[in-house]
Structures are given as structure tokens and as C-alpha cells.
Enzyme design. Structure first.
Site, PDB file in Angstrom:
ATOM      1  N   HIS A  76      -7.520  -0.922  -5.184  1.00  0.00           N
ATOM      2  CA  HIS A  76      -7.456  -0.503  -3.775  1.00  0.00           C
ATOM      3  C   HIS A  76      -8.487   0.588  -3.476  1.00  0.00           C
ATOM      4  O   HIS A  76      -9.159   0.552  -2.444  1.00  0.00           O
ATOM      5  CB  HIS A  76      -6.039  -0.025  -3.414  1.00  0.00           C
ATOM      6  N   MET A 116     -10.061   2.261   0.083  1.00  0.00           N
ATOM      7  CA  MET A 116      -8.814   2.841   0.600  1.00  0.00           C
ATOM      8  C   MET A 116      -8.677   4.305   0.182  1.00  0.00           C
ATOM      9  O   MET A 116      -7.857   4.657  -0.672  1.00  0.00           O
ATOM     10  CB  MET A 116      -7.638   2.008   0.116  1.00  0.00           C
ATOM     11  N   HIS A 123     -28.199  11.976  -5.448  1.00  0.00           N
ATOM     12  CA  HIS A 123     -29.511  12.138  -6.085  1.00  0.00           C
ATOM     13  C   HIS A 123     -29.614  11.493  -7.469  1.00  0.00           C
ATOM     14  O   HIS A 123     -30.469  11.860  -8.274  1.00  0.00           O
ATOM     15  CB  HIS A 123     -29.932  13.609  -6.120  1.00  0.00           C
ATOM     16  N   ASP A 172      -1.495   8.671  -1.598  1.00  0.00           N
ATOM     17  CA  ASP A 172      -1.412   9.826  -2.492  1.00  0.00           C
ATOM     18  C   ASP A 172      -2.352  10.881  -1.925  1.00  0.00           C
ATOM     19  O   ASP A 172      -3.563  10.683  -1.880  1.00  0.00           O
ATOM     20  CB  ASP A 172      -1.837   9.377  -3.907  1.00  0.00           C
ATOM     21  N   HIS A 183      -5.755   8.769  -1.151  1.00  0.00           N
ATOM     22  CA  HIS A 183      -6.083   7.373  -1.475  1.00  0.00           C
ATOM     23  C   HIS A 183      -4.827   6.570  -1.758  1.00  0.00           C
ATOM     24  O   HIS A 183      -3.753   7.120  -1.993  1.00  0.00           O
ATOM     25  CB  HIS A 183      -7.041   7.298  -2.672  1.00  0.00           C
ATOM     26  N   CYS A 184      -4.980   5.273  -1.722  1.00  0.00           N
ATOM     27  CA  CYS A 184      -3.899   4.354  -2.047  1.00  0.00           C
ATOM     28  C   CYS A 184      -3.727   4.311  -3.568  1.00  0.00           C
ATOM     29  O   CYS A 184      -4.708   4.375  -4.305  1.00  0.00           O
ATOM     30  CB  CYS A 184      -4.226   2.959  -1.505  1.00  0.00           C
ATOM     31  N   GLU A 190     -29.797  23.125  -4.644  1.00  0.00           N
ATOM     32  CA  GLU A 190     -30.608  21.952  -4.339  1.00  0.00           C
ATOM     33  C   GLU A 190     -29.733  20.690  -4.325  1.00  0.00           C
ATOM     34  O   GLU A 190     -29.919  19.809  -3.497  1.00  0.00           O
ATOM     35  CB  GLU A 190     -31.750  21.800  -5.360  1.00  0.00           C
ATOM     36  N   THR A 191     -28.791  20.621  -5.255  1.00  0.00           N
ATOM     37  CA  THR A 191     -27.974  19.426  -5.471  1.00  0.00           C
ATOM     38  C   THR A 191     -26.605  19.901  -5.908  1.00  0.00           C
ATOM     39  O   THR A 191     -26.508  20.860  -6.653  1.00  0.00           O
ATOM     40  CB  THR A 191     -28.613  18.554  -6.582  1.00  0.00           C
ATOM     41  N   HIS A 207      -4.012  14.315  -2.479  1.00  0.00           N
ATOM     42  CA  HIS A 207      -4.312  15.330  -3.494  1.00  0.00           C
ATOM     43  C   HIS A 207      -3.938  16.735  -3.016  1.00  0.00           C
ATOM     44  O   HIS A 207      -3.728  17.623  -3.826  1.00  0.00           O
ATOM     45  CB  HIS A 207      -5.789  15.300  -3.861  1.00  0.00           C
ATOM     46  N   HIS A 246     -27.435  15.597  -2.163  1.00  0.00           N
ATOM     47  CA  HIS A 246     -28.660  16.386  -1.998  1.00  0.00           C
ATOM     48  C   HIS A 246     -29.191  16.109  -0.596  1.00  0.00           C
ATOM     49  O   HIS A 246     -29.221  14.962  -0.157  1.00  0.00           O
ATOM     50  CB  HIS A 246     -29.686  15.973  -3.067  1.00  0.00           C
ATOM     51  N   HIS A 305       0.841  -1.200   0.000  1.00  0.00           N
ATOM     52  CA  HIS A 305       0.000   0.000   0.000  1.00  0.00           C
ATOM     53  C   HIS A 305       0.873   1.246   0.000  1.00  0.00           C
ATOM     54  O   HIS A 305       2.076   1.175   0.279  1.00  0.00           O
ATOM     55  CB  HIS A 305      -0.912   0.023   1.237  1.00  0.00           C
TER      56      HIS A 305
HETATM   57 CU    CU Z   1      -5.976  10.614  -6.936  1.00  0.00          CU
HETATM   58 CU    CU Z   2     -35.086  14.933  -4.748  1.00  0.00          CU
HETATM   59 CU    CU Z   3      -3.683   0.011  -0.714  1.00  0.00          CU
HETATM   60 MG    MG Z   4     -31.540  23.904  -9.556  1.00  0.00          MG
END
Ligand code: CU
Ligand code: CU
Ligand code: CU
Ligand code: MG
Ligand code: CU
Ligand code: CU
Ligand code: CU
Ligand code: MG
Ligand code: MG
Ligand code: MG
Ligand code: MG
Ligand code: MG
Ligand code: MG
Ligand code: MG
Ligand code: MG
Lengths: 346, 346, 346
Positions: free
Chosen positions: B149, B154, B310, B101, B138-139, B283-284, B103, B259, B98
Site C-alpha cells: 500500500h 498511500m 540528489h 498509521d 501511511h496505510c 547544500e543537501t 507517526h 537539494h 485500508h
Molecule cells: Cu510507519
Molecule cells: Cu548538484
Molecule cells: Cu491502504
Molecule cells: Mg556539504
């Protein structure tokens, strides 16, 4: 038709210049800030139906339909209010009808309605670049032929720069040292019953099979610049610490989410408009299917950066990975391996 | 390698503090506004490969690969310009290689290139949080192992707060009373011919089957915090009318669209950057695969709020649903059942 | 329940007005700028389960569940701080339980918790439109019934206009001449072994088959306004050069990416909030599954414009295409066919 009855365009005073197209991931010669008045930029593109290997490992191949021999088609760069005057030719060796729809243009289905050509034909279209931004272009012959051609590689991007160049959200100039022009292509390759990829004798022969494969909405490949590995290994992009790269991402059909592993998007025009302030400091950005966008990054560390579609299945299994190899000096103030991997006491 | 030749980082004057990790959906103890100068934040995470039930109803299970025992991995919170100094350990009971990384970090594949550890090993990585925002970690062991992974759980998130805290688009401070940290996980669980889920004796045994399942790009499950129902029923999140919650959403691989049913995103950092103004009144919102984002909401009504992806198929059939149970007084000025369901005349 | 104990809403001074619903793609009569104080807008909707043809060519059909007889349900337009007072009725000829969740509202699962009605019942719900923007509404009876109803057409949109109307990023007013209200619907229609579409005797009979089809996350159809071709041919939208159209796009379940072929989004509220500045000059915009958004465009050329989901497979093979037929004079200064397709020398 309406075009014939319309007043001719007044092109008095427009200088004509030619733009030589170059192969992706490279960009044509251009000024970041426009010099002088708007121009007429003359471009010639040749439609080229060609058998391309998609993945050497599996032997997957496709009768690609290309603008000018590459997937994606060449990057076109103009400034806002310039005209693009395109000569589009299809040699008689081709099999199919083609045309071109420029998302950057206005009217006639983006020019698609005025540019239908058969093998052995040519046409000339001129349009004004009224909107500043990054825009997809693609073939759109009509009906099911539209996704068929687009998913066979027939798409590319136009960058329409503001006349005074790119700017951040406060209006300060943003300049780049280099462009990496990346077209992501989703392919839907038909398979035999044993899971191997089908082969075809001529462009167009895979039409019925391709339509069936496209209906799954699940690509067999999603590759950068036409094929698995087209931008890795000896084809990797090169840069240096301190250099600023403009990464242009074109995806004419399917959503994608570029990410630079180990770097960021310092400034990102996700939906591609240069009249909106760029987003800043992004880990991952989103390119809507049917659009082109871009991110600027200044490299701060040497080493290999993978540039991927961060659906990691698509990156690792379907082909959506490129590499930047960056020269320069490591900066421990940004990252340091304090203890190298070692046997643990616990 | 380059790191060895580089000048050592000058850490003079940096105070060291330890951050105790807690289980999702909870957040570690932290200040919303940084006190004093940037610090070195020490964190220890243990890699834990463990058999987890994904859905009690169907018996679906997975040999999850986890950071510190949970899916998602724990939330890390620092302020901009702080250092994260991570000790990563993999006990010898584990089966696989493992790494991690981040970001949020700069260089060496986000640290992935400097942290490859095998069972029985540990490593220490330090990196500077130069960008303010929410970022996935993440791995990424390389090649097909990366999605394997990540799609086995992970991954997790780092929140890098601006030193002076969160702000709206006019620069006014935004503060929250609580954090709900939600990791959405797409699983691609292999099935038997009869439709039941396969079981495996050890972590890693499902590798070939998983790759085949992942290529469909169609998850069998998309769950919050590791399993169907992990944040509903007796595990539901709790809040009160008048309280402000920061809902952090991490999705390391696949796009999603959170949402809050019955509520909104008052302020939303969709792509996770705190250097851009939050969107308002959504809303979303959309979390790109391979990113973390967040939304702030102040509860205005009591009752149960479902927080969902959603795509309602994913919410209701694949597992992407959490619940907030909110105490307080109902406000008829916002919503009133004027006539309860009754037999209709017409 | 809590609602019963709460203080009654003080509605003193609120004028009551009725809004007559009209069939999509049309919009109800409304003012772009509100006159006077906030009002109570009374609306009556009837739930209508009806057998609809989805695609005449293949004979695909569905027992649609509709608000007021159409897919999408009718567009509702109010101004910020108005109340919506909805009477929802389900005639006894219907088969299933329904309700309504307004994303624009606050509390009780968007009203879904207060509006469960069975065939032969009615209910009245009043809620305050506190957020300005475009918002989805949809049926949400609980569990798997939620995506089942939504993917059978039971959704629509509310537009909550700012009281002083729409504005650009600098606060200048934006006005439209017409509205095109487009609901995109993903259907997951069960098939027979021979690939033909199954038919059913009653609403609800396709439940088990539909759930299986929905789990693929791959729609068989993605159509505008209920059926393939509902907005093309003799049903095409009409406009004129110089006219400004507000294109409202509702997608209650699945992401989509509208694009106007030959035009642009001059101003785009992608996530639908009117309290955020619109994006400008977009080629393609993104509507998150479970949301409504809008784009404004002023037509500059005559001719046919296709408005599509720019996943071109979905546009051309799954049905996501509408047409605008635009009258007026061609402008060669924007685009000119310099040389019509002709035999090429080369
Ligand atoms: Cu990445
Ligand atoms: Cu909805
Ligand atoms: Cu891993
Ligand atoms: Mg809208
Ligand atoms: Cu073509
Ligand atoms: Cu297009
Ligand atoms: Cu219903
Ligand atoms: Mg020929
Ligand atoms: Mg044609
Ligand atoms: Mg663009
Ligand atoms: Mg071991
Ligand atoms: Mg490795
Ligand atoms: Mg983020
Ligand atoms: Mg009945
Ligand atoms: Mg119920």
C-alpha cells in the site's frame, strides 16, 4: 613490531572485573553510573561457526560466523576510560581465520591487526575505551573476507557509557529501565536456478557464491537478531507503560532506519556518540552502515509495538521486524477510537 | 479491548475546528503561531483507489491507493497539544482493506490498529499531537500489504507546529511565506518481458507482481507528487525573490536527499523534529525512509530552481525533480556571468 | 536575460588572488584563518575528457569527464564572503557539452545555467561564497546528461572556511596539519554478455549503455580518487602520530558512510556546514549523495589505517578503500596485544 618496543601500559591501581556475556537482545549486568575508578573489564568470547536457519518458511539457512554463538555478537558495556580485556578463542572445530575490529578502540585497525586467530587458537587484546558512545565490533580478516564474515553475522556492539551516565542536551540525567539490543543483519544468500536457497556442507563453502550475491548490494534478508521472527511471537520483547527502554541498534554493514510503530524516539543518539546531545522526539532515526546507535522511549500506551527498519519492504518482506508487547492501561487522552469501523452512510 | 475499559478522555473546554484538506503541493489554511488553547481539529479523508499515469512517455501506470485522491495524501497542519480527529471513509467502489498509521500519534500502531476499514466502511480516530515536528502517515494493513500500500502512494504528512511557531537554534522566530509540500514516491512497477509496463484491470491485481518487483529494492520510478512531471512545466511551483518557502519533504519508505539547485537549506529540520535546533546552510539534506522533514529557504535570485533528490539518477531518470520558477531581479553581487561562453584562444 | 539588466557588482576594494589548483588528494595552498578583507579568488579549470583505467585487475575503464584531469576535480578553498572567479575552458579535442554547478553558490542553477560550453569554448563565472562549509560542484548539462557526466567523474568540492577558521561547538579554534581530499565515485560500467567490461572508442560512446546501467542504481565500482587503489600501496596517504588531518569526503551522487579503521572522527561536519557545531567522537559518518563533508582526527597510534566506505561490500569489492600510513610510537596504554595468537588449551 612496534607494539613490542613500546613502554608497557601502567595499570597500577586498576581493579579487574569480569563481565559475563549474555545472549541478545539482553544486556550484561552493569551500572548506569560508574562506581569508583576506571576498571579493567575482562571478557571472554568464543568464535562459533554454526549452521543457522534464517527463515523457517523458505528454509533459507547460513553457515553463520558468530561471536559467542549469536547474531549479533553479545553486547559489551563498559564506562569511559575503562579497559576492555578480551580473550578471543576459536575452537578447532571451526574452519576459518577470524579476528576482531572494535570501532570503540584506537589503533591497529581497531585491534584487527593484533587478533588474527586460526581454529584452535586464542589471543588476548586490551584497549582503552576513550570515546563514550555505541560502537560496532566485527570480524575483518582482510580483503573480500571482511564483508563475507560481516555479512555472515560476525558483528556486535560495545556501549561505552559516560562515567556519570547518559544525559539530555541540558545535562540532566537520562536513565533506562531496560535495554533492547537489536542487531540488524543483511544476508546475501545464494540461490539455485529455481529460486530456492542453496545449502552448503561446511562454513566457508559458500564463499564464491556469496561474493557474487553481495555484489548486487541487494540483500535477500535483513533480519533482527539473526533470523526472521527472532524477536516476534513468543520471542517478542516485553515492557510496561511507564517503563523506559534503551533500544540499541547495531548494523555493521548497511544503512538502516529504525522506527517504533506507535511510539517515538524520545531521545536519540543516531550516530551513537554520547558526547553529543541526543536528538528529541523522532519518528524514525538513521543508523549508518558500520555503526551502532540508540534511542530511549518511555511507553505511554499498552499493546503491541512493532519495531522496524522503516524501509517497509525490508521490514515486511526481508525480515526487519521485532515486537514489543507492552502491558498497562490505555489512555484515551492520547488516542481514542471514537467510532469503531462501521458501515458508512456515504 | 483495552480501549473500552479506559477512562474517557476529558475534552472539556476544547474548541472544535474543521480543517479543509487541499491538494498537494499546497498546504491547508493555518496559523504559524497558535491562537488560544489547544483545539480539536476535525478532518475527513476519503480513501480513493484510482488508476494513475506515472509517466506519460512510457505509459507507466498504477492502481494507486490514495488518501483523498492524491499522492501524497493531503498535508495536515496542527499545533502541539491539539487533537486530530479524523474521519476515514472508504467508498464501496474500492477493492481493499485500508487503515492509517500516524507517526505523530501514540499507541495502537499509530492508530493503525484501530482504523482497519473495508470498502463501504468508515471510522473515527482521535489522537493528541504531543510531539512537534513533521511526521509521515501511511496505510499499514499488515504484513506484505504494508509496503504494497505504501508503495502504491498511500502516505502523506502531518506538520505539528510548536504553539509559538518555528524557531532557529537561538530561539528567534522563523516564519515562512509559503509552503511547498512534496511527497516523494518510490514505485516498483512490474514489467512485461519486452520491458514495457504491465497494466491491470483493478486495484490489487498487481499484488504478486509488485511483491516480486519490491524485493529488488530498486524502484522503477521515484517521483514527486505522484507522477513524472507533476511539479514541472505548467505545474511548477512559483515564488519571488525575498520570499521564504518551507519545503516539506515526505518519504514514507525509502531514503532520499533533497537539494535545491541554485539555493540552499537556510534552516533544515532533517529528521523533522521541531524540538531540536535546525541545521543551517545545507547544500543537501537527508530524509530517512519513513519520515518527513523540512527546509526553509529565502530566494535571493530569480530564475528556475530545480528541487531534486540528489541521487541524480533518481532525479533525471526516475522522476525525482520539481521546479520553482522565481520572479525578481538578478543580483550580480551574488553571481555574475563575467564572460559568456565564447570561442577560446587556447 | 535577467543578468544583463542587473546592476553591475561593486567590486571596489576587492584584492584579486590566484589559486593554483593541485591534484587530489592534495589541497591548494591556503590560510586556515583569513587575512584581511574578502578577496576575489581567480581559478582556471580545464575540462578534460580522458580514458581512465578504473580497475587494473579487471581491465575496467571509462571515458571519464574530468575537471582539470582528475576524478574528483581539484579542491577549491576560499573563505566566507570571498568571490570565486572561475575561468572554465573546454579544449577542442573534447566531444561533449559541459558546464558547472557550484552547490556553494546562489542562483542560475548554481551557475550551471551560465556556463554551458562546447569543445573549443571558455566562459568566466564569478560567485560569492556566502555560506561556510564543504560543497560539491559538478557538471549538469541537463536531463539524463546530468547523472551521465556526474557518474563519469565530473565533480569535486569547494571548501568555504569561516574567516576566523574552524571551531568546535564551544567556539574554540580547530586547526589541522594536513588535508586528505577524497572523492568517492560511483561508476556504472556497461558489461558484455560474458561479464567483461565494454570498451569504447570515444567519450560519449557509452551513453545508451550507461543509462541502462545507471537505472539499476547499483554501481559496478565505488572508488576513491578515480580508480581502485588510487590511495593505497605506493599511493597511500601519509601522516604521523600527533598530527591532525582534515578528511574531506565528496560524493556527488550516492550516499556513503566514511569510517577510519582504528581511528575516529574527533570532530565531524557530516552535512558539511561550518555554521553548525561539529559532531564529536564518531565511529562512522554519513555523506548524503550530492554533498561534501569532513572529519578531523588526530592520530594517536602508528600503523596502517584503512579509510573506507563502511558498506564493507563497497569497500572491499567495489573499491572504496584508502590507506593512511602513520609513523610514530605505539602506545600500549591505548591498546596492547596482551597475548599474541597461540594454540589454545581449550
Ligand atoms: Cu510507519
Ligand atoms: Cu548538484
Ligand atoms: Cu491502504
Ligand atoms: Mg556539504
Ligand atoms: Cu570472522
Ligand atoms: Cu568496521
Ligand atoms: Cu560535463
Ligand atoms: Mg578445524
Ligand atoms: Mg589477513
Ligand atoms: Mg555508534
Ligand atoms: Mg467494493
Ligand atoms: Mg490486518
Ligand atoms: Mg519527521
Ligand atoms: Mg572536438
Ligand atoms: Mg542543456
Amino acid at each position: 613490531v612496534q607494539q613490542e618496543k613500546a613502554a608497557p601500559a601502567d595499570l597500577t591501581g586498576y581493579e579487574r572485573v569480569k563481565q559475563e556475556l549474555v545472549r541478545p537482545p539482553f544486556a550484561p549486568k552493569h551500572d548506569q553510573v560508574a562506581s569508583g575508578d576506571p576498571k579493567i573489564v575482562e571478557i571472554t568470547m568464543t568464535v562459533d561457526e554454526r549452521l543457522m536457519v534464517v527463515d523457517e518458511d523458505s528454509g533459507a539457512s547460513i553457515w553463520a560466523m558468530t561471536y559467542h554463538g549469536s547474531v549479533p555478537g553479545p553486547l559489551i558495556i563498559v564506562h569511559q576510560d575503562d579497559y576492555v580485556e578480551l580473550t578471543l578463542r576459536s575452537p578447532s572445530k571451526n574452519q576459518l581465520e577470524h579476528n576482531i575490529d572494535f570501532h570503540a578502540s584506537t589503533g591497529a585497525l581497531g585491534g584487527g591487526g593484533l587478533t588474527h586467530i586460526y581454529p584452535g587458537e586464542e589471543t588476548v587484546l586490551r584497549w582503552k575505551a576513550t570515546k563514550a558512545g555505541l560502537f560496532t565490533y566485527h570480524c575483518a580478516p582482510g580483503g573480500a573476507m571482511i564483508p563475507y564474515h560481516v555479512c555472515h553475522g560476525m558483528n556486535g556492539a560495545v556501549m561505552v557509557l559516560p562515567r556519570d551516565g547518559l544525559k539530555d542536551g541540558d545535562g540532566n540525567p537520562l536513565r533506562y529501565d531496560e535495554i533492547a539490543y537489536i542487531g540488524e543483519q543483511d544476508y546475501y544468500l545464494p540461490k539455485n536456478a529455481d529460486g530456492t536457497y542453496k545449502t552448503y556442507a561446511n562454513a566457508g563453502d559458500d564463499y564464491a557464491d556469496s561474493l557474487e550475491a553481495m555484489r548486487t548490494l541487494t540483500p535477500t534478508h535483513s533480519v533482527f537478531n539473526g533470523a526472521v521472527g527472532a524477536l516476534t511471537g513468543s520471542n517478542a520483547l516485553k515492557s510496561e507503560v511507564g517503563k523506559t527502554v534503551l533500544m540499541i541498534h547495531n548494523q555493521a554493514n548497511r544503512d538502516t532506519r529504525p522506527h517504533l510503530i506507535g511510539g517515538h524516539g524520545d531521545y536519540v543518539w543516531e550516530s551513537g556518540s554520547f558526547t553529543d546531545a541526543p536528538q528529541t522526539g523522532l519518528e524514525t532515526w538513521f543508523i549508518r552502515g558500520g555503526s551502532a546507535g540508540a534511542a530511549i522511549y518511555t511507553f505511554k500506551q499498552p499493546g503491541v509495538y512493532a519495531y522496524v527498519n522503516h524501509n517497509l519492504i525490508e521490514a515486511a518482506l526481508l525480515g526487519a521486524t521485532a515486537h514489543f508487547v507492552v502491558d498497562g492501561e490505555w489512555d484515551n487522552a492520547l488516542m481514542e477510537q471514537v467510532v469503531a469501523p462501521r458501515t458508512s452512510e456515504t
